[in-house]
Motif scaffolding. Structure first.
Motif, mmCIF file in Angstrom:
data_model
loop_
_atom_site.group_PDB
_atom_site.id
_atom_site.type_symbol
_atom_site.label_atom_id
_atom_site.label_comp_id
_atom_site.label_asym_id
_atom_site.label_seq_id
_atom_site.Cartn_x
_atom_site.Cartn_y
_atom_site.Cartn_z
ATOM 1 N N LYS A 72 5.329 16.532 -25.006
ATOM 2 C CA LYS A 72 6.254 17.671 -24.959
ATOM 3 C C LYS A 72 6.134 18.348 -23.603
ATOM 4 O O LYS A 72 5.066 18.339 -22.987
ATOM 5 C CB LYS A 72 5.920 18.695 -26.045
ATOM 6 N N TYR A 73 7.232 18.951 -23.173
ATOM 7 C CA TYR A 73 7.234 19.775 -21.965
ATOM 8 C C TYR A 73 7.797 21.131 -22.345
ATOM 9 O O TYR A 73 8.934 21.225 -22.805
ATOM 10 C CB TYR A 73 8.082 19.146 -20.860
ATOM 11 N N GLY A 75 7.304 22.953 -24.917
ATOM 12 C CA GLY A 75 7.717 23.010 -26.311
ATOM 13 C C GLY A 75 8.819 22.044 -26.696
ATOM 14 O O GLY A 75 9.103 21.853 -27.867
ATOM 15 N N LYS A 76 9.442 21.387 -25.717
ATOM 16 C CA LYS A 76 10.532 20.449 -26.010
ATOM 17 C C LYS A 76 9.975 19.028 -26.064
ATOM 18 O O LYS A 76 9.312 18.578 -25.135
ATOM 19 C CB LYS A 76 11.605 20.545 -24.924
ATOM 20 N N ARG A 77 10.252 18.358 -27.155
ATOM 21 C CA ARG A 77 9.774 16.989 -27.332
ATOM 22 C C ARG A 77 10.512 16.057 -26.378
ATOM 23 O O ARG A 77 11.742 15.977 -26.388
ATOM 24 C CB ARG A 77 10.002 16.559 -28.780
ATOM 25 N N HIS A 80 7.915 9.826 -27.709
ATOM 26 C CA HIS A 80 6.643 9.442 -28.327
ATOM 27 C C HIS A 80 6.455 7.941 -28.276
ATOM 28 O O HIS A 80 7.392 7.184 -28.020
ATOM 29 C CB HIS A 80 6.553 9.956 -29.764
ATOM 30 N N ASP A 126 2.268 19.001 -23.236
ATOM 31 C CA ASP A 126 1.559 19.083 -24.502
ATOM 32 C C ASP A 126 1.574 17.678 -25.084
ATOM 33 O O ASP A 126 2.635 17.046 -25.162
ATOM 34 C CB ASP A 126 2.242 20.043 -25.471
#
Length: 177
Positions: A72-73, A75-77, A80, A126
């Motif tokens: 995530k950057y 809070g934005k996914r 994966h 994240d």
């Protein structure tokens, strides 16, 4: 006296055979490349290489059925990667490598923040890692789950981790009864 010994023995057996979640740790995060495209729309290509260490703290083997790594950057996914299965012996550990190749990530809402981060030479990510599997003891199998969240600050000049803060998220799983 016998009651005390039996109670101590029972307590020791419960302690030894009580299943615990595996420990997951980000050992290495390498930024392969990051490229920003401005035409026709602003988007980013990002390539990361992650090495995870999964430790089994129990006295019986563990088979993980999946290992999922989410990047995530702010809070934005972004994307994966999922690893299928693996085996970790009792009181052992295993390293899992994952290459995350994200193309055409739309960061229009975060483009100013991303440009500021790139200008500073560090980009915060994240990384959330989740392991699902089973513990095997004789003929019994017990489900388990572990989740690790990491705040990682990547130095874009040296392509290394400038700072990493990880914390496990508590999960509940079926235990020996």
């Amino acid at each position: 006296m016998i009651t005390t010994v039996l109670l101590l023995l029972l307590s020791a057996l419960v302690y030894v055979f009580w299943s615990s979640d595996p420990m997951v740790e980000v050992v290495r995060l390498h930024l392969n490349n990051i490229r920003i495209h401005t035409l026709p729309i602003i988007n980013v290509d990002l390539s990361l290489y992650v090495t995870l260490k999964v430790r089994n703290l129990d006295v019986y083997s563990m088979d993980f059925t999946s290992l999922d790594v989410v990047v995530k950057y702010r809070g934005k996914r972004l994307g994966h990667v999922r690893s299928d299965h693996g085996h970790i012996r009792a009181l052992g550990s295993s390293y899992v490598d994952a290459e995350i190749d994200l193309r055409g990530i739309n960061v229009l809402s975060d483009v100013v923040s991303l440009l500021e981060d790139l200008g500073r030479g560090t980009v915060p990510f994240d990384i959330v890692t989740e392991v699902s599997g089973k513990l095997g003891l004789l003929f019994f199998e017990f489900p388990l789950k572990a989740k690790l969240s990491c705040e990682v600050l990547v130095n874009t000049h040296s392509q290394t981790i400038a700072r990493q803060t990880c914390y496990p998220e508590v999960s509940r799983h079926c235990c020996l009864r």
